[in-house]
Write an enzyme that holds these catalytic residues in place. Structure first.
Site, PDB file in Angstrom:
ATOM      1  N   THR A 466     -66.998  -5.316 -23.150  1.00  0.00           N
ATOM      2  CA  THR A 466     -66.707  -4.695 -24.432  1.00  0.00           C
ATOM      3  C   THR A 466     -65.581  -3.672 -24.375  1.00  0.00           C
ATOM      4  O   THR A 466     -64.964  -3.376 -25.385  1.00  0.00           O
ATOM      5  CB  THR A 466     -67.970  -3.968 -24.931  1.00  0.00           C
ATOM      6  OG1 THR A 466     -68.485  -3.230 -23.813  1.00  0.00           O
ATOM      7  CG2 THR A 466     -69.026  -4.948 -25.385  1.00  0.00           C
ATOM      8  N   ASN A 629     -60.762   2.951 -29.815  1.00  0.00           N
ATOM      9  CA  ASN A 629     -59.617   2.189 -29.308  1.00  0.00           C
ATOM     10  C   ASN A 629     -59.432   0.992 -30.233  1.00  0.00           C
ATOM     11  O   ASN A 629     -60.289   0.107 -30.295  1.00  0.00           O
ATOM     12  CB  ASN A 629     -59.917   1.742 -27.867  1.00  0.00           C
ATOM     13  CG  ASN A 629     -58.779   0.953 -27.238  1.00  0.00           C
ATOM     14  OD1 ASN A 629     -58.140   0.123 -27.875  1.00  0.00           O
ATOM     15  ND2 ASN A 629     -58.531   1.196 -25.962  1.00  0.00           N
ATOM     16  N   THR A 632     -59.409  -2.645 -28.270  1.00  0.00           N
ATOM     17  CA  THR A 632     -60.691  -3.214 -27.847  1.00  0.00           C
ATOM     18  C   THR A 632     -61.594  -3.452 -29.056  1.00  0.00           C
ATOM     19  O   THR A 632     -62.363  -4.414 -29.088  1.00  0.00           O
ATOM     20  CB  THR A 632     -61.395  -2.303 -26.814  1.00  0.00           C
ATOM     21  OG1 THR A 632     -61.450  -0.977 -27.331  1.00  0.00           O
ATOM     22  CG2 THR A 632     -60.652  -2.300 -25.490  1.00  0.00           C
ATOM     23  N   LYS A 699     -69.703   5.036 -34.899  1.00  0.00           N
ATOM     24  CA  LYS A 699     -70.835   4.258 -35.414  1.00  0.00           C
ATOM     25  C   LYS A 699     -71.164   3.049 -34.539  1.00  0.00           C
ATOM     26  O   LYS A 699     -72.264   2.521 -34.618  1.00  0.00           O
ATOM     27  CB  LYS A 699     -70.556   3.784 -36.836  1.00  0.00           C
ATOM     28  CG  LYS A 699     -70.732   4.871 -37.895  1.00  0.00           C
ATOM     29  CD  LYS A 699     -70.679   4.271 -39.290  1.00  0.00           C
ATOM     30  CE  LYS A 699     -71.027   5.298 -40.353  1.00  0.00           C
ATOM     31  NZ  LYS A 699     -70.923   4.700 -41.712  1.00  0.00           N
ATOM     32  N   GLU A 703     -71.911  -5.143 -32.597  1.00  0.00           N
ATOM     33  CA  GLU A 703     -72.759  -6.141 -33.244  1.00  0.00           C
ATOM     34  C   GLU A 703     -72.487  -6.268 -34.742  1.00  0.00           C
ATOM     35  O   GLU A 703     -73.207  -6.958 -35.443  1.00  0.00           O
ATOM     36  CB  GLU A 703     -74.225  -5.795 -32.987  1.00  0.00           C
ATOM     37  CG  GLU A 703     -74.575  -6.005 -31.536  1.00  0.00           C
ATOM     38  CD  GLU A 703     -75.908  -5.392 -31.145  1.00  0.00           C
ATOM     39  OE1 GLU A 703     -76.878  -6.136 -31.099  1.00  0.00           O
ATOM     40  OE2 GLU A 703     -75.958  -4.190 -30.888  1.00  0.00           O
TER      41      GLU A 703
END
Ligand code: MOS
Length: 738
Positions: A466, A629, A632, A699, A703
């Site tokens: 991730t 970022n 990513t 936050k 998902e």
């Protein structure tokens, strides 16, 4: 007192390339099965060929005769492994079904493990293990004879009199949906390597929770947790499947102890379908009542989920579906259906992928009934409180709709199904909301700043692909006012300070909050040494300032260990975390509703003759507080939306109803999109600021992106064809028969 460090513009962090990118592309990043190269023995599993019954007899003679076999483990010689209590949602064992017989509770349950000098010998011998069963008829799934229903005792969201409001509504919708079984299939297989040195065990296993792995494995073996060291610096995909202790781990540890040699297990792809958890099939019954303006007075959502015989696992996404809009009244319920299956578990966006698919499909159907634009229906029901009056900490749903709708060109949509066409291709445009609860957990971290201006960050957080190394390092660099290249970061090791499981998209929020705290403590000590109040990171960032402070303190390094416990956590949350019991707060459970939100727009093309379905275009806009970022983050959202296309059109584990056996247990038959299936994919990160969620203002996004996609595709297919498919995945045969 510290002033906040300078904030990134629009709350968007820099698109730094991954700090671990070079390690990964050069093969230097070590995954679980890369460890222990000195004389390991290799293991191969044997799994049950029945789903329900009993092992009568195991004949190992032929298997033992294979050259190179060291030992074979079955239920007959593994009795010293302890049975651990299953707790739903905890970081503990993945299932109550932990033994290797004689009772068989699902197809593909581990019944033996061969250990040999080579992988090939272990595999050969595994094929010669003869197991005789006393088999009974299993119950495979919903509606199977013998499947039993359980009403969970917990309270699900309820507000007002939803049934009366439904009866009184001018416009009513009453619909049912279903979603299939799915399996994670991370590219890195399920592996375990165990090496003992005296009484000390090191376990190398891809893990989303190294503290859970360490503590639960110790309990499984009946030894002190201080004797177990769990190592998992890189994980090649997990999605929830590597967060709990699965039965194989204790077996490998015990085998290594008994043969006095390290043991390495790499389970096969098809074994991965049964020795781990999965996303179970679900059913939904939704009723909505609205007035002519579209205001939804009543929302009734009932769900059914399959689980194993002993365990009441459920994702219970009504907790989230009930909050998305300002419904007048709400009634929700969940029923668990027990069958002869392994216990399901977390799979990316566990509650919301099936439940929000149902909600967002129903929203589209209601818009059709009302003859209303589906975006406008969401706008009319957009609300800063839920049906119980609980307020949102921040909510940017309609900003996401506006941004994505504009990029997509939604205003050019013609409303009638089948009215947009390009030759033989029917064009459909659909949209849906994405929603994911914002979680944050107790965590600890150690940060060390050297006089040279270099820093070291230690936290047992997890890198699942991730970008965890990168974003945590970015937070340290920012708070210490040093370049990113000066930060060295260590993750994924139970000797480091603990972090929560890498689940519920909490890692960035939790790890960045605690690393921030440690860095700020270092800055405070430097400021104190300089005899001045610090004026923010930028002003203490010059290396000369640091060197001055280090000189005055007469040290080579300043080290801070920080602990972070979110509001609402129990007082012993951190102690529990050290013992492998995580605490995660947030979402709908606090005083405010904390969620990341998004809007996804999809174009599908359905061939008018063959009913082939294509997805040439996806646009998603997401608001998730501070984005550490943007590079990513964008990758996360892209991967998630592509997975959403899989849920919509491709993915399903097929179950033979007679044998309760999975049929398509490989990546040729378990369908996922390939590059040619995905054309244009646009991700918009919508600026949002929320200081209530956690100190980092993050936050979490891991998902969020695959939550709205399936409904958006289904809604687009309806718009293209006029056919409403309410059972995922939408394969072309479902459009032919309609
Ligand atoms: Mo994620 S399914 O919460 O690991």
């Amino acid at each position: 007192m510290n002033r906040a460090a300078p904030e990134p513009k629009d709350n968007m962090g820099r698109p730094e390339p991954r700090v671990d990118g070079r390690l990964k592309v050069t093969g230097a990043a070590r995954y679980g099965s890369d460890f222990v190269t000195d004389n390991p023995a290799f293991a191969f599993l044997v799994t049950s060929t029945i789903a329900r019954g009993k092992i009568q007899r195991i004949d190992l003679d032929e298997a033992r005769a294979v050259r190179g076999v060291v030992d074979i483990f079955t239920h007959e010689n593994t009795g010293e492994l302890k049975h651990l209590k299953y707790v739903r949602g905890g970081g503990g064992p993945s299932s109550s079904i932990q033994e290797f017989g004689p009772e068989i509770s699902y197809d593909g349950q581990i019944v033996a493990m061969v250990v040999a000098d080579t992988f090939e010998a272990a595999r050969e011998a595994a094929r010669k293990v003869r197991v005789a069963y006393d088999a009974q008829m299993p119950s495979a799934t919903f509606d199977s004879a013998g499947a039993t229903e359980e009403q969970p005792k917990q309270q699900f969201p309820h507000a007002g009199d939803a049934d009366a409001a439904f009866d009184a509504a001018e416009v009513k919708l009453d619909v049912s949906y279903s979603t299939p079984t799915q399996h994670h299939n991370p590219i890195e297989l399920f592996t375990t390597t165990c090496a003992w040195r005296g009484d000390e065990l090191t376990v190398y296993e891809p893990s989303q929770f190294v503290y859970g792995l360490k503590n639960n494995l110790a309990s499984k073996l009946g030894i002190d947790a201080a004797r177990v060291h769990a190592v998992s610096p890189f994980v090649g995909g997990a999605f929830g499947s590597k967060s709990q202790l699965s039965p194989r781990t204790g077996l490998v540890a015990l085998a290594a102890k008994k043969i006095g040699r390290p043991v390495k297990l790499v389970a096969t792809r098809d074994q991965g379908f049964t020795i781990q958890t999965y996303r179970a099939e679900t059913r939904h019954h939704i009723r909505m009542g609205a007035d002519q303006t579209g205001r939804i007075a009543s929302f009734i959502h009932e769900g059914w989920e399959v689980s194993s015989r002993p365990d009441p696992y459920m994702v219970a996404g009504v907790e989230d579906s009930a909050r998305v809009y300002g419904f007048g009244a709400v009634r929700t319920a969940v029923t668990v259906v027990h069958a002869d299956r392994n216990t399901p578990g977390f799979m990316r966006s566990p509650p919301v992928v099936p439940y929000i698919y149902a909600l967002e499909s129903a929203m589209d159907e209601l818009a059709v009934k009302l003859d209303m634009d589906p975006v406008e229906l969401r706008r009319v029901n957009d609300s800063m409180t839920d049906a119980t009056g609980k307020p949102w900490s921040s909510r940017s749903l309609m900003k996401c709709y506006d941004a994505a709708g504009e990029r997509f060109g939604w205003s050019k949509r013609s409303k009638e199904p089948g009215s947009m066409r390009d030759g033989d291709w029917l064009i459909g445009w659909g949209c849906a909301s994405a929603v994911y609860p914002t979680h944050v957990g107790a965590a600890a971290a150690r940060v060390k700043l050297f006089a040279s201006g270099e820093a070291e960050v230690q936290i047992a957080a997890h890198e699942l692909g991730t970008g965890a190394y990168t974003v945590i390092a970015q937070m340290a660099a920012e708070r210490l006012g040093i370049p990113l290249s000066s930060v060295k970061i260590e993750l994924g090791d139970s000797n480091l300070p603990p972090a929560p499981p890498a689940g519920g998209s909490n890692t960035t929020a939790s790890a960045c909050s605690v690393v921030m705290k440690a860095c700020d403590a270092i800055r405070a000590r430097i400021a104190q040494a300089r005899g001045t109040m610090t004026q923010g990171a930028a002003e203490t960032s010059a290396q000369s300032d640091y060197q001055d402070a280090f000189k005055r303190l007469n040290v080579g390094a300043i080290e801070e260990y920080a602990e972070f416990v979110p509001p609402g956590a129990p007082p012993d949350a951190l102690k529990n975390l050290y013992n492998g019991k995580p605490y995660l707060g947030g979402g709908s459970h606090g005083e405010k509703l904390m969620y990341a939100l998004g809007a996804e727009f999809v174009e599908v093309r359905v061939n008018a003759l063959t009913r082939e379905i294509r997805v040439p275009r996806l646009v998603g806009a997401f608001a998730a507080g501070r984005i550490m970022n943007t590079r990513t983050a964008r990758s996360q959202m892209m991967g998630a939306m592509i997975w959403g296309v899989a849920s919509a059109l491709h993915e399903a584990t097929e179950i033979d109803p007679r044998s309760a056996r999975y049929v398509n247990t490989n990546l040729a038959d378990y369908l996922v999109p390939v590059n040619a299936d995905i054309r244009e994919l646009d991700v918009i990160l919508v600026p949002e600021r929320d200081d209530l969620v956690n100190p980092a203002g993050v936050k979490g996004i891991g998902e969020l992106g695959n939550v709205g996609t399936a409904a958006a595709v289904a809604n687009a297919v309806y718009h293209a064809t006029g056919i409403r498919v309410r059972d995922l995945p939408i394969r072309l045969e479902k459009l032919l028969s309609a």
